[in-house]
Design a protein around this motif. Structure first.
Motif, PDB file in Angstrom:
ATOM      1  N   PHE A 271       0.810  -1.214   0.000  1.00 32.42           N
ATOM      2  CA  PHE A 271       0.000   0.000   0.000  1.00 32.42           C
ATOM      3  C   PHE A 271       0.848   1.270   0.000  1.00 32.42           C
ATOM      4  O   PHE A 271       1.980   1.284   0.493  1.00 32.42           O
ATOM      5  CB  PHE A 271      -0.915   0.027   1.232  1.00 32.42           C
ATOM      6  CG  PHE A 271      -2.077  -0.914   1.127  1.00 32.42           C
ATOM      7  CD1 PHE A 271      -3.288  -0.490   0.622  1.00 32.42           C
ATOM      8  CD2 PHE A 271      -1.945  -2.239   1.540  1.00 32.42           C
ATOM      9  CE1 PHE A 271      -4.356  -1.362   0.525  1.00 32.42           C
ATOM     10  CE2 PHE A 271      -3.007  -3.120   1.440  1.00 32.42           C
ATOM     11  CZ  PHE A 271      -4.220  -2.682   0.923  1.00 32.42           C
ATOM     12  N   ILE A 272       0.254   2.326  -0.547  1.00 33.85           N
ATOM     13  CA  ILE A 272       0.737   3.696  -0.402  1.00 33.85           C
ATOM     14  C   ILE A 272      -0.221   4.409   0.537  1.00 33.85           C
ATOM     15  O   ILE A 272      -1.442   4.313   0.368  1.00 33.85           O
ATOM     16  CB  ILE A 272       0.794   4.416  -1.764  1.00 33.85           C
ATOM     17  CG1 ILE A 272       1.838   3.761  -2.669  1.00 33.85           C
ATOM     18  CG2 ILE A 272       1.112   5.895  -1.582  1.00 33.85           C
ATOM     19  CD1 ILE A 272       1.839   4.300  -4.092  1.00 33.85           C
ATOM     20  N   LEU A 273       0.300   5.112   1.528  1.00 33.55           N
ATOM     21  CA  LEU A 273      -0.523   5.866   2.477  1.00 33.55           C
ATOM     22  C   LEU A 273      -0.425   7.355   2.148  1.00 33.55           C
ATOM     23  O   LEU A 273       0.676   7.883   1.967  1.00 33.55           O
ATOM     24  CB  LEU A 273      -0.056   5.623   3.911  1.00 33.55           C
ATOM     25  CG  LEU A 273       0.055   4.165   4.372  1.00 33.55           C
ATOM     26  CD1 LEU A 273       0.519   4.109   5.837  1.00 33.55           C
ATOM     27  CD2 LEU A 273      -1.265   3.428   4.200  1.00 33.55           C
ATOM     28  N   ILE A 274      -1.569   8.021   2.077  1.00 36.65           N
ATOM     29  CA  ILE A 274      -1.595   9.445   1.750  1.00 36.65           C
ATOM     30  C   ILE A 274      -2.374  10.188   2.835  1.00 36.65           C
ATOM     31  O   ILE A 274      -3.492   9.796   3.201  1.00 36.65           O
ATOM     32  CB  ILE A 274      -2.251   9.710   0.381  1.00 36.65           C
ATOM     33  CG1 ILE A 274      -1.581   8.854  -0.707  1.00 36.65           C
ATOM     34  CG2 ILE A 274      -2.155  11.183   0.022  1.00 36.65           C
ATOM     35  CD1 ILE A 274      -2.177   9.037  -2.087  1.00 36.65           C
ATOM     36  N   GLY A 275      -1.777  11.255   3.349  1.00 31.33           N
ATOM     37  CA  GLY A 275      -2.439  12.052   4.374  1.00 31.33           C
ATOM     38  C   GLY A 275      -1.941  13.477   4.340  1.00 31.33           C
ATOM     39  O   GLY A 275      -1.490  13.969   3.310  1.00 31.33           O
ATOM     40  N   ASP A 276      -2.022  14.166   5.461  1.00 32.55           N
ATOM     41  CA  ASP A 276      -1.551  15.543   5.545  1.00 32.55           C
ATOM     42  C   ASP A 276      -0.805  15.741   6.861  1.00 32.55           C
ATOM     43  O   ASP A 276      -0.825  14.875   7.739  1.00 32.55           O
ATOM     44  CB  ASP A 276      -2.719  16.536   5.418  1.00 32.55           C
ATOM     45  CG  ASP A 276      -3.678  16.443   6.585  1.00 32.55           C
ATOM     46  OD1 ASP A 276      -3.409  17.109   7.614  1.00 32.55           O
ATOM     47  OD2 ASP A 276      -4.681  15.708   6.509  1.00 32.55           O
ATOM     48  N   SER A 277      -0.176  16.865   6.964  1.00 33.94           N
ATOM     49  CA  SER A 277       0.635  17.140   8.157  1.00 33.94           C
ATOM     50  C   SER A 277      -0.139  17.934   9.210  1.00 33.94           C
ATOM     51  O   SER A 277       0.446  18.428  10.162  1.00 33.94           O
ATOM     52  CB  SER A 277       1.898  17.911   7.757  1.00 33.94           C
ATOM     53  OG  SER A 277       1.555  19.137   7.124  1.00 33.94           O
ATOM     54  N   GLY A 278      -1.446  18.016   9.044  1.00 36.91           N
ATOM     55  CA  GLY A 278      -2.227  18.881   9.912  1.00 36.91           C
ATOM     56  C   GLY A 278      -2.553  18.320  11.268  1.00 36.91           C
ATOM     57  O   GLY A 278      -2.544  19.046  12.254  1.00 36.91           O
ATOM     58  N   ARG A 302       0.692  15.760   2.666  1.00 37.73           N
ATOM     59  CA  ARG A 302       0.557  17.110   2.115  1.00 37.73           C
ATOM     60  C   ARG A 302       0.855  18.139   3.197  1.00 37.73           C
ATOM     61  O   ARG A 302       0.330  18.069   4.303  1.00 37.73           O
ATOM     62  CB  ARG A 302      -0.855  17.326   1.563  1.00 37.73           C
ATOM     63  CG  ARG A 302      -0.983  18.571   0.703  1.00 37.73           C
ATOM     64  CD  ARG A 302      -2.434  18.863   0.367  1.00 37.73           C
ATOM     65  NE  ARG A 302      -3.170  19.347   1.527  1.00 37.73           N
ATOM     66  CZ  ARG A 302      -3.162  20.597   1.956  1.00 37.73           C
ATOM     67  NH1 ARG A 302      -2.419  21.502   1.339  1.00 37.73           N
ATOM     68  NH2 ARG A 302      -3.865  20.960   3.002  1.00 37.73           N
ATOM     69  N   SER A 303       1.708  19.095   2.856  1.00 38.81           N
ATOM     70  CA  SER A 303       2.070  20.145   3.818  1.00 38.81           C
ATOM     71  C   SER A 303       0.888  21.074   4.062  1.00 38.81           C
ATOM     72  O   SER A 303       0.146  21.417   3.143  1.00 38.81           O
ATOM     73  CB  SER A 303       3.252  20.969   3.281  1.00 38.81           C
ATOM     74  OG  SER A 303       4.374  20.153   3.047  1.00 38.81           O
ATOM     75  N   LYS A 311       6.545  21.629  12.291  1.00 44.78           N
ATOM     76  CA  LYS A 311       7.736  21.347  13.091  1.00 44.78           C
ATOM     77  C   LYS A 311       7.625  19.971  13.736  1.00 44.78           C
ATOM     78  O   LYS A 311       8.590  19.188  13.759  1.00 44.78           O
ATOM     79  CB  LYS A 311       7.901  22.429  14.164  1.00 44.78           C
ATOM     80  CG  LYS A 311       9.165  22.274  15.001  1.00 44.78           C
ATOM     81  CD  LYS A 311       9.290  23.419  16.001  1.00 44.78           C
ATOM     82  CE  LYS A 311      10.554  23.264  16.848  1.00 44.78           C
ATOM     83  NZ  LYS A 311      10.676  24.363  17.848  1.00 44.78           N
ATOM     84  N   ARG A 312       6.448  19.658  14.248  1.00 38.12           N
ATOM     85  CA  ARG A 312       6.227  18.354  14.882  1.00 38.12           C
ATOM     86  C   ARG A 312       6.368  17.228  13.869  1.00 38.12           C
ATOM     87  O   ARG A 312       6.991  16.197  14.138  1.00 38.12           O
ATOM     88  CB  ARG A 312       4.832  18.313  15.525  1.00 38.12           C
ATOM     89  CG  ARG A 312       4.518  17.014  16.258  1.00 38.12           C
ATOM     90  CD  ARG A 312       3.101  17.014  16.782  1.00 38.12           C
ATOM     91  NE  ARG A 312       2.143  16.992  15.693  1.00 38.12           N
ATOM     92  CZ  ARG A 312       1.758  15.880  15.071  1.00 38.12           C
ATOM     93  NH1 ARG A 312       2.266  14.708  15.420  1.00 38.12           N
ATOM     94  NH2 ARG A 312       0.865  15.935  14.102  1.00 38.12           N
ATOM     95  N   VAL A 313       5.785  17.435  12.683  1.00 39.09           N
ATOM     96  CA  VAL A 313       5.834  16.393  11.656  1.00 39.09           C
ATOM     97  C   VAL A 313       7.263  16.157  11.189  1.00 39.09           C
ATOM     98  O   VAL A 313       7.704  15.020  11.014  1.00 39.09           O
ATOM     99  CB  VAL A 313       4.911  16.768  10.475  1.00 39.09           C
ATOM    100  CG1 VAL A 313       5.160  15.857   9.282  1.00 39.09           C
ATOM    101  CG2 VAL A 313       3.453  16.687  10.912  1.00 39.09           C
ATOM    102  N   ARG A 314       8.008  17.242  10.977  1.00 35.41           N
ATOM    103  CA  ARG A 314       9.399  17.081  10.528  1.00 35.41           C
ATOM    104  C   ARG A 314      10.231  16.333  11.560  1.00 35.41           C
ATOM    105  O   ARG A 314      11.122  15.552  11.210  1.00 35.41           O
ATOM    106  CB  ARG A 314      10.007  18.450  10.224  1.00 35.41           C
ATOM    107  CG  ARG A 314       9.466  19.068   8.940  1.00 35.41           C
ATOM    108  CD  ARG A 314      10.339  20.198   8.448  1.00 35.41           C
ATOM    109  NE  ARG A 314       9.838  20.733   7.191  1.00 35.41           N
ATOM    110  CZ  ARG A 314      10.064  20.190   6.003  1.00 35.41           C
ATOM    111  NH1 ARG A 314      10.797  19.096   5.917  1.00 35.41           N
ATOM    112  NH2 ARG A 314       9.580  20.735   4.905  1.00 35.41           N
ATOM    113  N   SER A 315       9.943  16.547  12.830  1.00 31.41           N
ATOM    114  CA  SER A 315      10.691  15.828  13.864  1.00 31.41           C
ATOM    115  C   SER A 315      10.389  14.334  13.812  1.00 31.41           C
ATOM    116  O   SER A 315      11.231  13.514  14.200  1.00 31.41           O
ATOM    117  CB  SER A 315      10.340  16.391  15.245  1.00 31.41           C
ATOM    118  OG  SER A 315       9.011  16.066  15.610  1.00 31.41           O
TER     119      SER A 315
END
Length: 345
Positions: A271-278, A302-303, A311-315
């Motif tokens: 699978f490929i998982l697709i979401g957002d960073s929100g 998606r940013s 910042k949290r997602v990048r960590s």
């Protein structure tokens, strides 16, 4: 409002109409997973040119639902299968069952199996049974599928504003905007169609759509996906919990539970998982990928314009090297990555 008032004071006795909504779901040649709901409501009618008043009225109707508990329904695939189930306290029914028959023999060219839902409890005089049977469909992915796609809906393909201050944009978009006027994120339908076709171009790769939205918004979201030409796929929402809900809260988040169930249902499919960073997609998806490292081909996030969340997602993802993770500004970046990695043509 009159019906609601009668119910509160105990004067609401007889059903006015019976309406069943079977939700788009999924299965295998030997396993059935079908959910739906039985309500004392009229079908939702959303039209392109409806007024703000009509839109607000539809929104109210979606949440002002009158569930019908403890009634019997029958699922039937003509000349093949008959099963019965009862609705729970919220009017939901679920068929989650291993089947001896080969369910795949009735699929269309993309793997969809049509079925019928019959209302089998007694119908009192004066109650309008709006149809019998009601019709639904579930997906059995083709054995030729190269991979599957599990995608979030909110702020991944549909702008909701979930990260806005006090979530005011979320309220405006979800409650005051006609489904026909909701605009998908740029180029998202095209990307999803290409993923659905995959490298072979045969429209075989199954698509699954997740949202933390309640099932009350099912018809609204289904219309949005179909109208904007996203590939058809199962739509998996969650039960709407009120502050007075006394049932046990699920141990795992809704999305994590649904993704795990899909992975277990199709053990031979990646699978490929697709979401957002929100919100929580990054933590849920990376946890899933760590657990199923040989099954997840890539994660696309998606940013969103939210400094603290980014910042949290990048960590989370900077040191995550179990599977490829792309933090994309738009659909074109995800498409480029998919093409470079041989997922699409």
């Amino acid at each position: 409002m009159i019906k609601r008032f009668k119910k509160l004071i105990g004067r609401y006795k007889n059903l006015e109409q019976i309406y069943i909504t079977p939700y788009r779901s999924y299965g295998t040649y030997s396993h059935l997973y079908v959910k739906g709901r039985v309500l004392d409501n009229e079908p939702l009618k959303i039209v392109k040119d409806q007024s703000l008043y009509r839109t607000l009225k539809n929104t109210w109707k979606q949440f002002d639902s009158f569930e019908i508990p403890d009634v019997e329904v029958e699922l039937r695939i003509p000349e093949q299968l008959q099963l019965r189930a009862k609705t729970n306290a919220e009017g939901y029914f679920l068929f989650d069952k291993n089947i001896e028959e080969n369910l795949a023999k009735d699929t269309d060219e993309e793997g969809w199996v049509p079925y019928e839902i019959y209302y089998r409890s007694p119908v009192e005089k004066g109650t309008n049974l709006l149809a019998n049977p009601f019709r639904g469909e579930f997906l059995i992915p083709e054995v030729e599928a190269e991979f599957g796609v599990i995608s979030d809906i909110d702020d991944t393909i549909l702008q909701t504003g979930v990260t806005s201050f006090l979530k005011w944009r979320l309220l405006k978009n979800s409650l005051m905007t006609n489904a026909y006027k909701r605009i998908p994120l740029k180029d998202a339908p095209d990307l999803y169609q290409k993923l659905h076709k995959g490298k072979s171009g045969k429209n075989k790769n199954p698509m699954f759509y997740l949202s933390n939205s309640p099932w009350n918004l099912y018809e609204y979201l289904k219309l949005f996906l179909d109208y904007n030409k996203f590939p058809k796929g199962p739509i998996l929402l969650r039960d709407f919990r009120t502050p007075f809900d006394g049932t046990l809260k699920p141990e795992k988040p809704h999305k994590q539970k649904e993704i795990t169930n899909i992975l277990k249902t199709y053990p031979d499919l990646n699978f490929i998982l697709i979401g957002d960073s929100g919100e929580h997609d990054a933590s849920i998806y990376t946890e899933i990928a760590a657990q199923y490292s040989d099954r997840i081909k890539a994660i696309y996030l998606r940013s969103v314009k939210h400094r603290r969340q980014m910042k949290r997602v990048r960590s989370l993802i900077d040191n995550f090297d179990t599977v490829p993770v792309l933090l994309a500004n738009d659909s074109n970046e995800a498409e480029q990555h998919a093409r470079e990695n041989g997922f699409i043509q």
